[in-house]
Structures are given as C-alpha cells and as structure tokens.
Design a protein around this motif. Structure first.
Motif, PDB file in Angstrom:
ATOM      1  N   VAL A 151       0.863  -1.184   0.000  1.00  0.00           N
ATOM      2  CA  VAL A 151       0.000   0.000   0.000  1.00  0.00           C
ATOM      3  C   VAL A 151       0.892   1.225   0.000  1.00  0.00           C
ATOM      4  N   GLY A 152       0.765   2.039  -1.025  1.00  0.00           N
ATOM      5  CA  GLY A 152       1.553   3.266  -1.138  1.00  0.00           C
ATOM      6  C   GLY A 152       0.899   4.436  -0.432  1.00  0.00           C
ATOM      7  N   ALA A 153      -0.425   4.482  -0.441  1.00  0.00           N
ATOM      8  CA  ALA A 153      -1.168   5.574   0.194  1.00  0.00           C
ATOM      9  C   ALA A 153      -2.606   5.130   0.385  1.00  0.00           C
ATOM     10  N   ALA A 154      -3.261   5.726   1.369  1.00  0.00           N
ATOM     11  CA  ALA A 154      -4.675   5.434   1.603  1.00  0.00           C
ATOM     12  C   ALA A 154      -5.350   6.672   2.180  1.00  0.00           C
ATOM     13  N   ALA A 155      -6.613   6.871   1.837  1.00  0.00           N
ATOM     14  CA  ALA A 155      -7.385   8.003   2.360  1.00  0.00           C
ATOM     15  C   ALA A 155      -8.841   7.580   2.469  1.00  0.00           C
ATOM     16  N   GLN A 156      -9.534   8.187   3.429  1.00  0.00           N
ATOM     17  CA  GLN A 156     -10.936   7.874   3.615  1.00  0.00           C
ATOM     18  C   GLN A 156     -11.673   9.149   3.987  1.00  0.00           C
ATOM     19  N   ASP A 157     -12.900   9.291   3.487  1.00  0.00           N
ATOM     20  CA  ASP A 157     -13.735  10.445   3.803  1.00  0.00           C
ATOM     21  C   ASP A 157     -15.125   9.937   4.144  1.00  0.00           C
ATOM     22  N   LEU A 158     -15.754  10.570   5.109  1.00  0.00           N
ATOM     23  CA  LEU A 158     -17.055  10.130   5.604  1.00  0.00           C
ATOM     24  C   LEU A 158     -17.957  11.329   5.780  1.00  0.00           C
ATOM     25  N   THR A 159     -19.216  11.185   5.398  1.00  0.00           N
ATOM     26  CA  THR A 159     -20.243  12.173   5.667  1.00  0.00           C
ATOM     27  C   THR A 159     -21.401  11.466   6.344  1.00  0.00           C
ATOM     28  N   ALA A 160     -21.873  12.024   7.452  1.00  0.00           N
ATOM     29  CA  ALA A 160     -22.989  11.410   8.179  1.00  0.00           C
ATOM     30  C   ALA A 160     -23.987  12.485   8.576  1.00  0.00           C
ATOM     31  N   SER A 161     -25.265  12.115   8.584  1.00  0.00           N
ATOM     32  CA  SER A 161     -26.335  13.026   8.983  1.00  0.00           C
ATOM     33  C   SER A 161     -27.203  12.362  10.037  1.00  0.00           C
ATOM     34  N   PHE A 162     -27.450  13.081  11.106  1.00  0.00           N
ATOM     35  CA  PHE A 162     -28.350  12.629  12.161  1.00  0.00           C
ATOM     36  C   PHE A 162     -29.537  13.578  12.184  1.00  0.00           C
ATOM     37  N   THR A 163     -30.732  13.074  11.897  1.00  0.00           N
ATOM     38  CA  THR A 163     -31.926  13.914  11.885  1.00  0.00           C
ATOM     39  C   THR A 163     -33.036  13.204  12.640  1.00  0.00           C
ATOM     40  N   VAL A 164     -34.159  13.881  12.799  1.00  0.00           N
ATOM     41  CA  VAL A 164     -35.300  13.255  13.455  1.00  0.00           C
ATOM     42  C   VAL A 164     -35.845  12.092  12.628  1.00  0.00           C
ATOM     43  N   GLU A 165     -35.533  12.079  11.342  1.00  0.00           N
ATOM     44  CA  GLU A 165     -36.003  11.002  10.466  1.00  0.00           C
ATOM     45  C   GLU A 165     -35.075   9.788  10.483  1.00  0.00           C
ATOM     46  N   GLY A 166     -33.862   9.931  11.026  1.00  0.00           N
ATOM     47  CA  GLY A 166     -32.959   8.785  11.080  1.00  0.00           C
ATOM     48  C   GLY A 166     -31.507   9.170  10.872  1.00  0.00           C
ATOM     49  N   PHE A 167     -30.726   8.182  10.497  1.00  0.00           N
ATOM     50  CA  PHE A 167     -29.283   8.312  10.334  1.00  0.00           C
ATOM     51  C   PHE A 167     -28.910   7.903   8.916  1.00  0.00           C
ATOM     52  N   GLU A 168     -28.019   8.673   8.287  1.00  0.00           N
ATOM     53  CA  GLU A 168     -27.550   8.350   6.946  1.00  0.00           C
ATOM     54  C   GLU A 168     -26.051   8.616   6.891  1.00  0.00           C
ATOM     55  N   ALA A 169     -25.304   7.696   6.267  1.00  0.00           N
ATOM     56  CA  ALA A 169     -23.859   7.869   6.166  1.00  0.00           C
ATOM     57  C   ALA A 169     -23.358   7.366   4.823  1.00  0.00           C
ATOM     58  N   VAL A 170     -22.291   8.014   4.334  1.00  0.00           N
ATOM     59  CA  VAL A 170     -21.634   7.625   3.095  1.00  0.00           C
ATOM     60  C   VAL A 170     -20.128   7.655   3.350  1.00  0.00           C
ATOM     61  N   VAL A 171     -19.432   6.605   2.920  1.00  0.00           N
ATOM     62  CA  VAL A 171     -17.984   6.522   3.097  1.00  0.00           C
ATOM     63  C   VAL A 171     -17.340   6.258   1.740  1.00  0.00           C
ATOM     64  N   ALA A 172     -16.234   6.958   1.470  1.00  0.00           N
ATOM     65  CA  ALA A 172     -15.438   6.706   0.269  1.00  0.00           C
ATOM     66  C   ALA A 172     -14.007   6.406   0.700  1.00  0.00           C
ATOM     67  N   THR A 173     -13.430   5.336   0.162  1.00  0.00           N
ATOM     68  CA  THR A 173     -12.072   4.933   0.500  1.00  0.00           C
ATOM     69  C   THR A 173     -11.266   4.781  -0.784  1.00  0.00           C
ATOM     70  N   ALA A 174     -10.045   5.303  -0.781  1.00  0.00           N
ATOM     71  CA  ALA A 174      -9.135   5.156  -1.918  1.00  0.00           C
ATOM     72  C   ALA A 174      -7.823   4.579  -1.408  1.00  0.00           C
ATOM     73  N   ILE A 175      -7.319   3.564  -2.101  1.00  0.00           N
ATOM     74  CA  ILE A 175      -6.069   2.923  -1.714  1.00  0.00           C
ATOM     75  C   ILE A 175      -5.181   2.821  -2.952  1.00  0.00           C
ATOM     76  N   GLY A 176      -3.957   3.318  -2.831  1.00  0.00           N
ATOM     77  CA  GLY A 176      -2.979   3.214  -3.911  1.00  0.00           C
ATOM     78  C   GLY A 176      -2.066   2.022  -3.656  1.00  0.00           C
ATOM     79  N   ILE A 177      -2.111   1.022  -4.535  1.00  0.00           N
ATOM     80  CA  ILE A 177      -1.307  -0.188  -4.374  1.00  0.00           C
ATOM     81  C   ILE A 177      -0.197  -0.182  -5.416  1.00  0.00           C
ATOM     82  N   GLN A 178       0.992  -0.599  -4.993  1.00  0.00           N
ATOM     83  CA  GLN A 178       2.130  -0.631  -5.903  1.00  0.00           C
ATOM     84  C   GLN A 178       2.861  -1.959  -5.772  1.00  0.00           C
ATOM     85  N   TYR A 179       3.570  -2.334  -6.831  1.00  0.00           N
ATOM     86  CA  TYR A 179       4.390  -3.530  -6.782  1.00  0.00           C
ATOM     87  C   TYR A 179       5.562  -3.293  -5.844  1.00  0.00           C
ATOM     88  N   THR A 180       5.920  -4.309  -5.088  1.00  0.00           N
ATOM     89  CA  THR A 180       7.089  -4.208  -4.210  1.00  0.00           C
ATOM     90  C   THR A 180       8.124  -5.235  -4.628  1.00  0.00           C
TER      91      THR A 180
END
Length: 82
Positions: free
Chosen positions: A8-37
């Motif tokens: 793994v050369g690099a990794a990053a993750q971002d998350l957005t979440a909402s808490f409301t009277v109607e419920g909970f919603e979340a979205v996650v995005a993950t990126a991983i850079g893989i290289q030959y060793t």
C-alpha cells in the motif's frame, strides 16, 4: 489478491454522516494506492498512534448483532439544519 508482492503506497478515507429526526444516513469513500514491491514484507512490528481529539464521536451499530457498521468523529462541524 495477486501473485506478485504488493504494498500500500497511500490510503485516504472520507465520511459524511447526517443525524436527523427522520434517522441516520452515512456515506464513506475509500481510496487505496497499491504498488508492486520488490522485497517481501518486513517482519518488524508496526506501531501506530491514533489520536481522536474531536469533541464528538459516533458509532452506528446493528441492534441485533452489535456489529459496528460505521464509526467516525466530527472534523468540521456544519451548521444545524432545521
């Protein structure tokens, strides 16, 4: 995953979440850079320091099994919506 050694050369993750009277919603995005060793993985242990210094953390879990589905903390609080 591969017949060739990969690292793994690099990794990053971002998350957005909402808490409301109607419920909970979340979205996650993950990126991983893989290289030959060229060398096999090191036998040295890896020490990682994790600092969670935000005032609000959360965990959403499945009620019946207790499985944690998503966890995070507030990095940049947004304005409350009505």
């Amino acid at each position: 995953m591969s017949d060739l050694p990969l690292g793994v050369g690099a990794a990053a993750q971002d998350l957005t979440a909402s808490f409301t009277v109607e419920g909970f919603e979340a979205v996650v995005a993950t990126a991983i850079g893989i290289q030959y060793t060229g060398a096999p993985p090191s036998k040295r242990s890896l020490q990682v320091r994790l600092l969670l210094d935000r005032p609000f953390a959360f965990v959403a879990r499945h009620r019946h099994s207790g499985l944690a589905l998503i966890a995070g903390w507030v990095a940049q609080p947004g304005a409350a919506s009505a």
